[in-house]
Design a protein around this motif. Structure first.
Motif, PDB file in Angstrom:
ATOM      1  N   ILE A 122       0.884  -1.158   0.000  1.00 16.06           N
ATOM      2  CA  ILE A 122       0.000   0.000   0.000  1.00 16.06           C
ATOM      3  C   ILE A 122       0.924   1.210   0.000  1.00 16.06           C
ATOM      4  CG2 ILE A 122      -1.750   1.318   1.237  1.00 16.06           C
ATOM      5  CD1 ILE A 122      -2.792  -1.270   2.399  1.00 16.06           C
ATOM      6  N   LEU A 123       0.876   1.950  -1.084  1.00 11.60           N
ATOM      7  CA  LEU A 123       1.734   3.111  -1.264  1.00 11.60           C
ATOM      8  C   LEU A 123       0.993   4.389  -0.906  1.00 11.60           C
ATOM      9  CD1 LEU A 123       3.176   2.165  -4.778  1.00 11.60           C
ATOM     10  CD2 LEU A 123       4.249   1.740  -2.549  1.00 11.60           C
ATOM     11  N   VAL A 124       1.721   5.350  -0.385  1.00 11.61           N
ATOM     12  CA  VAL A 124       1.173   6.684  -0.143  1.00 11.61           C
ATOM     13  C   VAL A 124       2.126   7.696  -0.765  1.00 11.61           C
ATOM     14  CG1 VAL A 124      -0.067   6.055   1.963  1.00 11.61           C
ATOM     15  CG2 VAL A 124       2.308   6.855   2.120  1.00 11.61           C
ATOM     16  N   PRO A 125       1.632   8.878  -1.139  1.00 17.04           N
ATOM     17  CA  PRO A 125       2.526   9.900  -1.697  1.00 17.04           C
ATOM     18  C   PRO A 125       3.652  10.234  -0.722  1.00 17.04           C
ATOM     19  CG  PRO A 125       0.239  10.484  -2.068  1.00 17.04           C
ATOM     20  CD  PRO A 125       0.219   9.301  -1.154  1.00 17.04           C
ATOM     21  N   LYS A 126       4.765  10.649  -1.270  1.00 19.61           N
ATOM     22  CA  LYS A 126       5.959  10.904  -0.467  1.00 19.61           C
ATOM     23  C   LYS A 126       5.698  11.875   0.684  1.00 19.61           C
ATOM     24  CE  LYS A 126      10.804  12.297  -0.935  1.00 19.61           C
ATOM     25  NZ  LYS A 126      11.855  12.778  -1.874  1.00 19.61           N
ATOM     26  N   ASP A 127       4.866  12.894   0.437  1.00 13.70           N
ATOM     27  CA  ASP A 127       4.629  13.898   1.468  1.00 13.70           C
ATOM     28  C   ASP A 127       3.368  13.615   2.297  1.00 13.70           C
ATOM     29  OD1 ASP A 127       2.762  14.365  -0.465  1.00 13.70           O
ATOM     30  OD2 ASP A 127       3.197  16.512  -0.699  1.00 13.70           O
ATOM     31  N   SER A 128       2.820  12.410   2.182  1.00 14.54           N
ATOM     32  CA  SER A 128       1.627  12.052   2.954  1.00 14.54           C
ATOM     33  C   SER A 128       1.927  12.056   4.452  1.00 14.54           C
ATOM     34  CB  SER A 128       1.131  10.664   2.540  1.00 14.54           C
ATOM     35  OG  SER A 128       0.089  10.222   3.392  1.00 14.54           O
ATOM     36  N   LYS A 129       0.938  12.442   5.248  1.00 11.48           N
ATOM     37  CA  LYS A 129       1.089  12.449   6.701  1.00 11.48           C
ATOM     38  C   LYS A 129       0.762  11.084   7.315  1.00 11.48           C
ATOM     39  CE  LYS A 129       0.122  17.397   7.204  1.00 11.48           C
ATOM     40  NZ  LYS A 129      -0.748  18.431   7.830  1.00 11.48           N
ATOM     41  N   LEU A 130       0.277  10.156   6.486  1.00 11.71           N
ATOM     42  CA  LEU A 130      -0.062   8.827   6.990  1.00 11.71           C
ATOM     43  C   LEU A 130       1.208   8.069   7.352  1.00 11.71           C
ATOM     44  CD1 LEU A 130      -2.802   7.813   4.389  1.00 11.71           C
ATOM     45  CD2 LEU A 130      -3.134   8.707   6.695  1.00 11.71           C
ATOM     46  N   SER A 131       1.206   7.450   8.539  1.00 12.76           N
ATOM     47  CA  SER A 131       2.402   6.741   8.997  1.00 12.76           C
ATOM     48  C   SER A 131       2.148   5.278   9.337  1.00 12.76           C
ATOM     49  CB  SER A 131       2.982   7.437  10.235  1.00 12.76           C
ATOM     50  OG  SER A 131       2.035   7.445  11.298  1.00 12.76           O
ATOM     51  N   LYS A 132       0.874   4.870   9.426  1.00 15.21           N
ATOM     52  CA  LYS A 132       0.552   3.471   9.728  1.00 15.21           C
ATOM     53  C   LYS A 132      -0.806   3.128   9.129  1.00 15.21           C
ATOM     54  CE  LYS A 132      -1.018   4.869  14.349  1.00 15.21           C
ATOM     55  NZ  LYS A 132      -0.825   4.648  15.807  1.00 15.21           N
ATOM     56  N   PRO A 133      -1.045   1.842   8.838  1.00 15.69           N
ATOM     57  CA  PRO A 133      -2.281   1.433   8.171  1.00 15.69           C
ATOM     58  C   PRO A 133      -3.555   1.842   8.910  1.00 15.69           C
ATOM     59  CG  PRO A 133      -0.688  -0.328   8.072  1.00 15.69           C
ATOM     60  CD  PRO A 133      -0.090   0.714   8.966  1.00 15.69           C
ATOM     61  N   ALA A 134      -3.518   1.891  10.222  1.00 13.14           N
ATOM     62  CA  ALA A 134      -4.717   2.244  10.977  1.00 13.14           C
ATOM     63  C   ALA A 134      -5.212   3.649  10.640  1.00 13.14           C
ATOM     64  CB  ALA A 134      -4.443   2.140  12.481  1.00 13.14           C
ATOM     65  N   GLU A 135      -4.309   4.497  10.141  1.00 13.49           N
ATOM     66  CA  GLU A 135      -4.666   5.875   9.800  1.00 13.49           C
ATOM     67  C   GLU A 135      -5.359   5.974   8.447  1.00 13.49           C
ATOM     68  OE1 GLU A 135      -0.926   7.842  10.079  1.00 13.49           O
ATOM     69  OE2 GLU A 135      -0.899   7.846  12.273  1.00 13.49           O
ATOM     70  N   ALA A 202      11.178   6.461  -8.471  1.00 21.16           N
ATOM     71  CA  ALA A 202      10.874   7.841  -8.865  1.00 21.16           C
ATOM     72  C   ALA A 202      10.783   8.777  -7.669  1.00 21.16           C
ATOM     73  CB  ALA A 202       9.554   7.871  -9.638  1.00 21.16           C
ATOM     74  N   LYS A 203      10.774   8.192  -6.456  1.00 21.60           N
ATOM     75  CA  LYS A 203      10.721   8.960  -5.205  1.00 21.60           C
ATOM     76  C   LYS A 203       9.471   9.837  -5.113  1.00 21.60           C
ATOM     77  CE  LYS A 203      15.789   9.106  -4.839  1.00 21.60           C
ATOM     78  NZ  LYS A 203      15.850   7.903  -4.005  1.00 21.60           N
ATOM     79  N   THR A 204       8.379   9.354  -5.706  1.00 23.41           N
ATOM     80  CA  THR A 204       7.114  10.092  -5.608  1.00 23.41           C
ATOM     81  C   THR A 204       6.185   9.483  -4.561  1.00 23.41           C
ATOM     82  OG1 THR A 204       6.170   8.736  -7.368  1.00 23.41           O
ATOM     83  CG2 THR A 204       7.193  10.818  -8.019  1.00 23.41           C
ATOM     84  N   GLY A 205       6.574   8.346  -4.021  1.00 29.45           N
ATOM     85  CA  GLY A 205       5.757   7.703  -3.009  1.00 29.45           C
ATOM     86  C   GLY A 205       6.607   6.850  -2.106  1.00 29.45           C
ATOM     87  N   ARG A 206       5.977   6.338  -1.064  1.00 31.69           N
ATOM     88  CA  ARG A 206       6.665   5.461  -0.123  1.00 31.69           C
ATOM     89  C   ARG A 206       5.711   4.359   0.322  1.00 31.69           C
ATOM     90  NH1 ARG A 206       4.698   7.099   4.847  1.00 31.69           N
ATOM     91  NH2 ARG A 206       3.893   9.242   4.899  1.00 31.69           N
TER      92      ARG A 206
END
Length: 342
Positions: A122-135, A202-206
Motif C-alpha cells: 500500500i503506497l502513499v505519496p511521499k509527502d503524505s502524513k499517513l504513517s501506519k495502516p490504521a490511519e 521515482a521517489k514520488t511515493g513510499r
C-alpha cells in the motif's frame, strides 16, 4: 486537494500498465514457438511473463510439441480463456483463481510458486502524513478489483483493526490508479511490483505497509480440465511446467540478465526492473499443490464471499490437481532469499 504532476519516469508503457493480476481486459494472440511434432500447447501469458522467462533461460529449445502463445492483459481474462478451452494453461496470481472458482469456471491449478509478498504494497505519496495502516480510516484507496492487491488491501486493513467499509475504495486498473495516485486524487494505492519499485525509484511515493507475512505470496499455473484429460497434452503440460521451474531457478541465479530482458520486453527502466526482480521474481520457489495451499486459498475465497464480492461459497479443493507435484517441497516452504553478487 493539491494536484501532483506525474513525472515522466512514472509513465509506464501502455502494455505494462494494462498488465495486472486482476481486472477485465481482452486478450491478443501472440506467435508460435517452434517445436517438433503435431501437438500444439496453447499457453496464456502476460507481457514479460512466462515466454520471456523461458526464452531468456534457454528453455524453449528441443521441444517435441509446439507452443501457441496468447498474450493477455490480466489474470481474469486469461482464466476466462482457460474456462472456454481456448487456452490449455496459463500463469496468474493468487486471487484470480478464487474469483474464477466463484464463477464455477472450468479451471484447475496444477503448479505453484511461493515468493515474497514484499512487492505487494500500500503506497502513499511521499509527502503524505499517513504513517501506519490504521490511519487509512476514511481515506481513499485505489486498487484493481479481483487482483492480488485487492486481497492484500483487505488483509492489511484487518490486521490494522479496520474493515474494507472503513475506507473509500476506488476500483481502478493500474493505468487509472497511477494517474489518480500521482495527481493526488487518492490517498493511497494498493498495488504489486513492478509498480511498487517504480514509484520508489521515482521517489514520488513510499510504502505504508506490505503484504509480507499477511498474504500467501503464491502464484499459479492454471490448466483447462479438458487439456488434462488428453494424455498427450497432459504430458506436454508436465514438460512445460518442468521447463518453467528450471527457468525460475535461472532467474534466481541470473537476476541482472533477466532484468535486462524484462526491461526490453516491457519498456521498464533497467534499474526498476532489477529492483522488482530482486524483490519478487528471484524469490519464487516451486512448491507442491497441497493441503496448506488449498487452505490458504480457501481463506481468500471465504474473505471475498463474506464481502459479497464472490456470490457463493467456494470449495477451492475442487479446482486443484496435484498430479504434477513430483518431489516438490510443501507450499509453506520459505521463499528464496536474494543474494547480492559482488
Amino acid at each position: 486537494m493539491r494536484r501532483r504532476l506525474a513525472p515522466a519516469a512514472l509513465l509506464l508503457p501502455l502494455a505494462l500498465l494494462l498488465s495486472a493480476c486482476g481486472g477485465n481486459s481482452a486478450a491478443s494472440t501472440g506467435g508460435d514457438t517452434d517445436g517438433s511434432g503435431s501437438l500444439t500447447l496453447n499457453v496464456g501469458d502476460q507481457k514479460g511473463g512466462s515466454e520471456a522467462i523461458l526464452r531468456a533461460a534457454g528453455e524453449l529449445k528441443n521441444l517435441d510439441y509446439k507452443i501457441k502463445w496468447s498474450t493477455f492483459t490480466s489474470g481474469p481474462p486469461l482464466l476466462e480463456a482457460v474456462n472456454a478451452g481456448a487456452v490449455d494453461i496459463g500463469g496468474v496470481g493468487n486471487t484470480p483463481p478464487v474469483f474464477a472458482a466463484g464463477a464455477n469456471s472450468k479451471i484447475t491449478v496444477v503448479a505453484a510458486w511461493h515468493g515474497t509478498s514484499k512487492g505487494d504494497a500500500i503506497l502513499v505519496p511521499k509527502d503524505s502524513k499517513l504513517s501506519k495502516p490504521a490511519e487509512l480510516k476514511g481515506k481513499s484507496i485505489a486498487v484493481a478489483q479481483g487482483s492480488s492487491a485487492n486481497y492484500q488491501l483487505v488483509a492489511s486493513l484487518e490486521k490494522a483493526g479496520l474493515k474494507l467499509s472503513d475506507v473509500k475504495v476506488k476500483y481502478l486498473q493500474p493505468a487509472d490508479a497511477l494517474a489518480a495516485f500521482t495527481s493526488g486524487k487518492v490517498d493511497a494505492w494498493a498495488v504489486w511490483d513492478p509498480y511498487t519499485s517504480q514509484v520508489l525509484q521515482a521517489k514520488t511515493g513510499r510504502v505504508l505497509t506490505t503484504g509480507d507475512g499477511i498474504t500467501n505470496g503464491l502464484t499459479f499455473q492454471v490448466a483447462a480440465p479438458a487439456a488434462l484429460r488428453d494424455k498427450k497434452k497432459a504430458a506436454a503440460v508436465e514438460d512445460y511446467l518442468d521447463r518453467l521451474r528450471r527457468a525460475y531457478d535461472w532467474v534466481y541465479d541470473h537476476p541482472e540478465e533477466w532484468a535486462k530482458v524484462w526491461a526490453e520486453e516491457t519498456g521498464l527502466p533497467y534499474q526498476v526492473a532489477l529492483d522488482a526482480v530482486k524483490l519478487t521474481n528471484a524469490s519464487r520457489v516451486p512448491v507442491a499443490v497441497d493441503k496448506p495451499l488449498i487452505a490458504s486459498e480457501q481463506e481468500i475465497a471465504d474473505t471475498f464471499t463474506d464481502l459479497k464480492l464472490i456470490p457463493r461459497k467456494v470449495d477451492f479443493s475442487r479446482f486443484v490437481d496435484p498430479r504434477f507435484n513430483g518431489k516438490l517441497p510443501a507450499s509453506t516452504t520459505a521463499p528464496r532469499v536474494f543474494k547480492e553478487t559482488s
